[in-house]
Structure formats: C-alpha cells, structure tokens
Enzyme design. Structure first.
Site, PDB file in Angstrom:
ATOM      1  N   LYS A   1      -9.685  54.944   5.806  1.00  0.00           N
ATOM      2  CA  LYS A   1      -9.968  53.558   6.339  1.00  0.00           C
ATOM      3  C   LYS A   1     -11.609  53.649   6.730  1.00  0.00           C
ATOM      4  O   LYS A   1     -11.730  54.532   8.162  1.00  0.00           O
ATOM      5  CB  LYS A   1      -9.225  53.120   7.663  1.00  0.00           C
ATOM      6  CG  LYS A   1      -8.625  53.781   8.735  1.00  0.00           C
ATOM      7  CD  LYS A   1      -9.711  53.757   9.834  1.00  0.00           C
ATOM      8  CE  LYS A   1      -9.000  54.623  10.675  1.00  0.00           C
ATOM      9  NZ  LYS A   1      -9.681  54.746  11.789  1.00  0.00           N
TER      10      LYS A   1
ATOM     11  N   GLY B   1      -9.748  65.345  12.106  1.00  0.00           N
ATOM     12  CA  GLY B   1     -10.619  64.603  14.132  1.00  0.00           C
ATOM     13  C   GLY B   1     -12.251  63.587  13.297  1.00  0.00           C
ATOM     14  O   GLY B   1     -12.648  63.781  13.577  1.00  0.00           O
ATOM     15  N   GLY B   2     -12.032  62.865  12.308  1.00  0.00           N
ATOM     16  CA  GLY B   2     -13.359  62.125  11.282  1.00  0.00           C
ATOM     17  C   GLY B   2     -13.438  60.498  11.633  1.00  0.00           C
ATOM     18  O   GLY B   2     -14.081  59.943  11.267  1.00  0.00           O
ATOM     19  N   GLY B   3     -12.016  60.721  11.701  1.00  0.00           N
ATOM     20  CA  GLY B   3     -12.114  58.701  12.357  1.00  0.00           C
ATOM     21  C   GLY B   3     -11.711  58.243  11.003  1.00  0.00           C
ATOM     22  O   GLY B   3     -11.905  56.578  11.095  1.00  0.00           O
ATOM     23  N   LEU B   4     -11.900  58.617  10.162  1.00  0.00           N
ATOM     24  CA  LEU B   4     -11.249  57.481   8.686  1.00  0.00           C
ATOM     25  C   LEU B   4      -9.518  57.501   8.642  1.00  0.00           C
ATOM     26  O   LEU B   4      -9.416  56.856   7.476  1.00  0.00           O
ATOM     27  CB  LEU B   4     -11.547  58.934   7.259  1.00  0.00           C
ATOM     28  CG  LEU B   4     -12.706  59.126   7.976  1.00  0.00           C
ATOM     29  CD1 LEU B   4     -13.697  60.322   6.726  1.00  0.00           C
ATOM     30  CD2 LEU B   4     -14.103  57.657   7.110  1.00  0.00           C
TER      31      LEU B   4
ATOM     32  N   GLY C   1      -7.071  60.061   7.702  1.00  0.00           N
ATOM     33  CA  GLY C   1      -6.327  60.370   7.080  1.00  0.00           C
ATOM     34  C   GLY C   1      -4.876  61.032   6.875  1.00  0.00           C
ATOM     35  O   GLY C   1      -4.678  60.309   6.289  1.00  0.00           O
TER      36      GLY C   1
ATOM     37  N   ASP D   1      -2.265  53.827  13.997  1.00  0.00           N
ATOM     38  CA  ASP D   1      -2.499  53.800  12.752  1.00  0.00           C
ATOM     39  C   ASP D   1      -1.675  53.812  11.481  1.00  0.00           C
ATOM     40  O   ASP D   1      -2.627  53.061  10.431  1.00  0.00           O
ATOM     41  CB  ASP D   1      -4.378  54.912  12.267  1.00  0.00           C
ATOM     42  CG  ASP D   1      -5.172  54.167  13.142  1.00  0.00           C
ATOM     43  OD1 ASP D   1      -5.671  53.160  14.109  1.00  0.00           O
ATOM     44  OD2 ASP D   1      -6.798  55.205  13.061  1.00  0.00           O
TER      45      ASP D   1
END
Ligand code: C5P
Length: 283
Positions: free
Chosen positions: A11, A96-99, A101, A136
């Site tokens: 996302k 830790g990518g903000g996607l 996952g 999320d």
C-alpha cells in the site's frame, strides 16, 4: 490436497495527516490508502495436525514474531479450528519500508485460512481480528482504497486516480515507534473532511511524518531530494519508501533505470481494489 497461492500487495499512504495523540500513545491519523500491483506472494497448504509452519525467503525475523504466524494462531484460537498449515512467504517488500508488507502478509493469511479451513468468517470480522495484529491490517482485509481515520481502522472506500508509481527504497529500515515517539513530530494538523482532501487533489497531498523522518534518517532525505528532481515526491507511512507518480508507465521506467547503487526501486500501478480481492473475486 488443499492449497492456494495468493498475493499480499503493498500500500501507499497518498496523504497522511497526524491529527492528535490518544492516551495510549497511539496517534490519530487521517490518511488515503491505495494498493499497488506489486507485493509479496504467500503459498498455503493445509495440514491435518494443527501445526503452523512458516518458511520464508526472508531472514532475520523469528517465526513466532512474524505477523503471518500470529495471524494463523489468532484464527485458531478465535475459532477453535484444529487444522494447521504450511506457509511459504515469498518476500519482495522491504521491512520498515512504509509499504505495509507485514500487515498485508497478515491480511492475506487471515483471508486464505478462512477459506482453507472453511471458517466462514466475514471480512468485517477478519478486519476486527486483524486490528489486533496491527493498525494497517484492516485496510488490507477490506481490500478497498480508502480514507482512513482513527489509527487507520475507520475506513471509507474511495476511488483515487490510478497512476504509475516509482517507489524508491533508500536501502535502510525506519523504526516506526521512533518516528511516532519523536518530540518534534507534527501532531496537531487540524482534521479535514474526506471530501475536501479529495477535492484538493493529489498535488496538495502531503505526509506529516516527512520532516521528522528526513531529520532522523539522512538516507531518506537524500533519496527524497533525488526523486523530487523528477516529479513531486512523498514518503509513504513512516518511510523509508518514497514515491512519485506518472500517467505513462514509460516515464516511470525511465527513472527506475537511473537509480543509484544501494537503492532499490520498482514501478507499480495504483489499484483501488486490492490484487488479493481481485484474485479471489471478492469485490
Ligand atoms: O500498528 P503498528 O504495529 O504498525 O505500530 C507500530 C508502532 O507505531 C506502535 O507501537 C506505536 O508506537 C506507533 N503508532 C502510533 N500511531 C499509529 C500507528 C502506530 O503511534 N496510528
């Protein structure tokens, strides 16, 4: 043999405002979630003996802490189901990518096991369970691009433009609790209506975490400066990933070809229905 293979998409937070802080320390947000046609893949095979086994292309995270295993155990304990599962996680999304996952992997696991184990729970019920695993998870369970409020669990479906995105990962992991705990974080953005956010449009959207993350992580700062030279660019979630958008795929791919060593980038299309729900014909 009962088995299935399903996607766990990424996302983006196309807008992220922090409007306050709750007594428990969690932050009140307003955000626009949209899915990408890029993500992890999970393979599930039912077991009769009740055990949950996870193998993964990912190293460095203990299986018991993995949200996939926690999602499977949560479903067992909530429903009393005595079946088990072998799961293989093909990891493409950075940690830790903000996607989202990890949250997406958890949501795909809830939806897959609900089918594999014939539990018959509704998406609403799975989303409530998912919220116990992370803020999320519900949006990935519902599978619709959404205006999110609260800690991200009060969701109103929206249809956003569906451009091609360049997503750039600067090769580092951002610790979300560190960003939310930073004294200088902007926490007092006045709430706006969803209608206003949508009317104002993508050119006005921003992420309240950006200034803090740039200060704490120079690698994010450098990558954002680089990407912004091509097109207006934003942070997703608390980072580390950055994105910008294009009408034409070719324009996005041109930037991809120019990324520096140590950075990882991909091109993906925005989706208003999650690729998971598309694959299962759920929406
Ligand atoms: O829900 P998740 O596990 O992704 O959150 C990680 C951490 O980020 C939380 O423990 C909390 O410190 C912080 N957080 C927050 N407000 C949110 C979401 C996360 O303060 N809305």
């Amino acid at each position: 043999m009962r088995k299935m293979t399903l996607p766990a998409p990424a996302k983006l937070n196309r807008l992220l405002h922090i409007t306050g802080r709750r007594e428990d320390g969690y932050h009140e947000l307003q955000t626009l979630f949209q899915f990408l046609d890029h993500g992890d893949t999970l393979h599930f095979r039912q077991r009769q003996d009740g055990s949950i086994n996870l193998t993964s292309t990912l190293t460095g995270i203990a299986n018991d802490d993995n949200l996939v295993v926690r999602a499977a155990r949560l479903l067992q304990s909530e429903t009393g189901c005595r079946l088990g599962v072998d799961i293989h996680l093909d990891k493409r999304l950075p940690l830790g990518g903000g996607l989202g996952g990890g949250s997406s992997d958890a949501a795909t696991t809830l939806i897959a096991l609900n089918r594999l184990w014939s539990l018959g729970l509704s998406l609403d019920r799975l989303a409530v369970l998912g919220l116990r695993l992370g803020a999320d998870v519900p949006v990935f369970v519902h599978g619709r691009a959404a205006w999110g409020e609260g800690i991200g669990e009060r969701l109103t479906p929206v249809d956003l433009d569906t451009p091609w995105f360049v997503v750039l990962h600067p090769g580092i992991e951002v610790a979300t609790p560190q960003v939310f705990g930073a004294p200088q974080l902007t926490r007092n953005t006045p709430p706006i209506s969803m209608t206003r956010a949508l009317q104002e449009g993508p050119g006005t959207w921003r992420n309240d975490c950006e200034a803090t993350v740039r200060r704490l992580y120079p690698a994010v700062d450098e990558a954002l400066e680089w990407l912004s030279a091509f097109a207006p660019s934003l942070l997703t979630g608390t980072g580390a990933c950055l994105f910008c958008s294009f009408k034409d795929e070719a324009d996005a791919r041109e930037i991809l070809a120019q990324t520096q060593d140590g950075w990882h980038a991909f091109v993906a299309r925005g989706c208003n229905v999650s690729p998971l729900h598309q694959a299962l014909g759920l929406l």
